[in-house]
Write a protein that holds these residues in place. Structure first.
Motif, PDB file in Angstrom:
ATOM      1  N   ALA A  39      56.413  16.777  25.929  1.00  0.00           N
ATOM      2  CA  ALA A  39      56.510  18.245  25.478  1.00  0.00           C
ATOM      3  C   ALA A  39      56.223  18.831  24.833  1.00  0.00           C
ATOM      4  CB  ALA A  39      57.988  17.388  24.392  1.00  0.00           C
ATOM      5  N   THR A  40      54.844  18.637  24.610  1.00  0.00           N
ATOM      6  CA  THR A  40      54.008  19.474  23.623  1.00  0.00           C
ATOM      7  C   THR A  40      52.412  19.750  24.385  1.00  0.00           C
ATOM      8  OG1 THR A  40      53.308  17.229  22.127  1.00  0.00           O
ATOM      9  CG2 THR A  40      54.886  18.400  21.248  1.00  0.00           C
ATOM     10  N   THR A  41      52.223  18.871  25.480  1.00  0.00           N
ATOM     11  CA  THR A  41      50.561  19.511  26.183  1.00  0.00           C
ATOM     12  C   THR A  41      51.009  20.663  26.660  1.00  0.00           C
ATOM     13  OG1 THR A  41      51.567  17.195  26.879  1.00  0.00           O
ATOM     14  CG2 THR A  41      50.089  18.570  28.033  1.00  0.00           C
ATOM     15  N   GLN A  42      50.351  21.486  26.621  1.00  0.00           N
ATOM     16  CA  GLN A  42      49.893  23.148  26.696  1.00  0.00           C
ATOM     17  C   GLN A  42      49.158  23.201  28.094  1.00  0.00           C
ATOM     18  OE1 GLN A  42      47.871  25.509  23.772  1.00  0.00           O
ATOM     19  NE2 GLN A  42      47.348  27.016  26.152  1.00  0.00           N
ATOM     20  N   TYR A  43      49.629  23.133  29.168  1.00  0.00           N
ATOM     21  CA  TYR A  43      48.963  23.122  31.033  1.00  0.00           C
ATOM     22  C   TYR A  43      48.679  24.341  31.217  1.00  0.00           C
ATOM     23  CZ  TYR A  43      52.601  18.909  30.836  1.00  0.00           C
ATOM     24  OH  TYR A  43      53.425  17.873  30.887  1.00  0.00           O
ATOM     25  N   PHE A  44      48.783  25.393  30.653  1.00  0.00           N
ATOM     26  CA  PHE A  44      48.050  26.760  30.497  1.00  0.00           C
ATOM     27  C   PHE A  44      46.974  27.375  29.638  1.00  0.00           C
ATOM     28  CE2 PHE A  44      51.651  26.199  34.050  1.00  0.00           C
ATOM     29  CZ  PHE A  44      50.173  26.141  35.122  1.00  0.00           C
ATOM     30  N   HIS A  45      46.329  27.631  29.624  1.00  0.00           N
ATOM     31  CA  HIS A  45      45.329  28.679  28.850  1.00  0.00           C
ATOM     32  C   HIS A  45      44.453  29.419  29.703  1.00  0.00           C
ATOM     33  CE1 HIS A  45      45.112  24.013  28.716  1.00  0.00           C
ATOM     34  NE2 HIS A  45      45.100  23.796  26.736  1.00  0.00           N
ATOM     35  N   PRO A  46      45.465  30.896  29.791  1.00  0.00           N
ATOM     36  CA  PRO A  46      45.280  32.129  30.693  1.00  0.00           C
ATOM     37  C   PRO A  46      43.990  32.877  29.629  1.00  0.00           C
ATOM     38  CG  PRO A  46      47.503  32.254  30.866  1.00  0.00           C
ATOM     39  CD  PRO A  46      47.050  30.687  29.636  1.00  0.00           C
ATOM     40  N   PRO A  47      43.049  33.022  29.891  1.00  0.00           N
ATOM     41  CA  PRO A  47      42.359  33.976  29.090  1.00  0.00           C
ATOM     42  C   PRO A  47      42.422  34.938  28.301  1.00  0.00           C
ATOM     43  CG  PRO A  47      41.624  34.417  31.347  1.00  0.00           C
ATOM     44  CD  PRO A  47      42.229  33.182  31.961  1.00  0.00           C
ATOM     45  N   THR A  48      42.541  35.643  27.711  1.00  0.00           N
ATOM     46  CA  THR A  48      43.087  36.732  27.222  1.00  0.00           C
ATOM     47  C   THR A  48      43.099  37.769  28.555  1.00  0.00           C
ATOM     48  OG1 THR A  48      41.571  37.593  25.870  1.00  0.00           O
ATOM     49  CG2 THR A  48      43.142  36.756  24.750  1.00  0.00           C
ATOM     50  N   TRP A  49      42.136  38.787  28.604  1.00  0.00           N
ATOM     51  CA  TRP A  49      41.986  39.625  29.925  1.00  0.00           C
ATOM     52  C   TRP A  49      43.593  39.335  30.822  1.00  0.00           C
ATOM     53  CZ3 TRP A  49      41.869  38.534  34.898  1.00  0.00           C
ATOM     54  CH2 TRP A  49      40.826  37.187  35.310  1.00  0.00           C
ATOM     55  N   ILE A  50      43.637  38.175  31.574  1.00  0.00           N
ATOM     56  CA  ILE A  50      44.937  38.680  32.306  1.00  0.00           C
ATOM     57  C   ILE A  50      46.311  38.176  31.735  1.00  0.00           C
ATOM     58  CG2 ILE A  50      44.894  35.659  31.952  1.00  0.00           C
ATOM     59  CD1 ILE A  50      44.862  36.331  35.147  1.00  0.00           C
ATOM     60  N   GLN A  51      46.425  37.762  30.299  1.00  0.00           N
ATOM     61  CA  GLN A  51      47.282  38.088  29.481  1.00  0.00           C
ATOM     62  C   GLN A  51      48.462  39.452  29.532  1.00  0.00           C
ATOM     63  OE1 GLN A  51      46.989  35.987  25.661  1.00  0.00           O
ATOM     64  NE2 GLN A  51      45.486  34.428  26.891  1.00  0.00           N
ATOM     65  N   GLY A  52      49.426  38.716  29.976  1.00  0.00           N
ATOM     66  CA  GLY A  52      50.425  40.497  30.222  1.00  0.00           C
ATOM     67  C   GLY A  52      51.743  40.204  31.711  1.00  0.00           C
ATOM     68  N   THR A  53      52.007  40.881  32.354  1.00  0.00           N
ATOM     69  CA  THR A  53      52.904  41.207  32.909  1.00  0.00           C
ATOM     70  C   THR A  53      51.825  41.606  34.427  1.00  0.00           C
ATOM     71  OG1 THR A  53      54.685  40.868  31.988  1.00  0.00           O
ATOM     72  CG2 THR A  53      54.681  41.843  34.063  1.00  0.00           C
TER      73      THR A  53
END
Length: 149
Positions: A39-53
């Motif tokens: 319930a609290t596991t963070q599975y993804f850690h996208p770098p900031t340059w890819i964050q967005g749509t």
């Protein structure tokens, strides 16, 4: 009235004497294994340059395909819905895991593995510029250009 006041004061005095003892000492756990709570596991850690749509556009129509947040990867079904990959993992029987390869400057790859099946989903992305990335279609090895929406 006096009984109610006496009862209230007695209850307050009693509650003030109650203490809770919590300890973070794990003397019984010598093997230092750590359980994770899905319930609290963070599975993804996208770098900031890819964050967005991200999506495709031909000048007259646009099609949003993927959304990256600080802790999730979301598949966008045009005009219909969003599918959170974190939500999919958490709702899958026995959960799953994500293997990521992150190069903060140019590459973000990950594979989602579901624990109950042999099903995996692999994604590869690479940065072209601040407003353009490429996504690799693993079925045929072709790279497609995506723009930031």
């Amino acid at each position: 009235m006096k009984k109610q006041l006496f009862l209230a004061l007695s209850l307050t005095a009693t509650l003030s004497l109650v203490t809770v003892n919590c300890s973070s000492n794990n003397d019984d756990d010598d093997n230092n294994t750590q359980q994770t709570n899905p319930a609290t596991t963070q599975y993804f850690h996208p770098p900031t340059w890819i964050q967005g749509t991200w999506g495709v556009t031909n000048g007259t129509t646009s099609n949003k395909l993927y959304k990256f947040t600080a802790d999730d990867f979301i598949l966008l079904v045009t005009g219909v819905s969003e599918q959170s990959m974190t939500g999919t993992i958490k709702s899958s029987p026995n959960g799953g895991s994500v293997d990521e390869t992150v190069n903060n400057s140019t590459q973000y790859n990950f594979t989602v593995k579901y624990n109950i099946t042999t099903t995996t989903q692999s994604f590869e992305f690479r940065k072209v510029s601040a407003t353009q990335i490429q996504w690799k279609d693993n079925s045929n090895g072709t790279w497609f250009d995506l723009v930031k929406m």
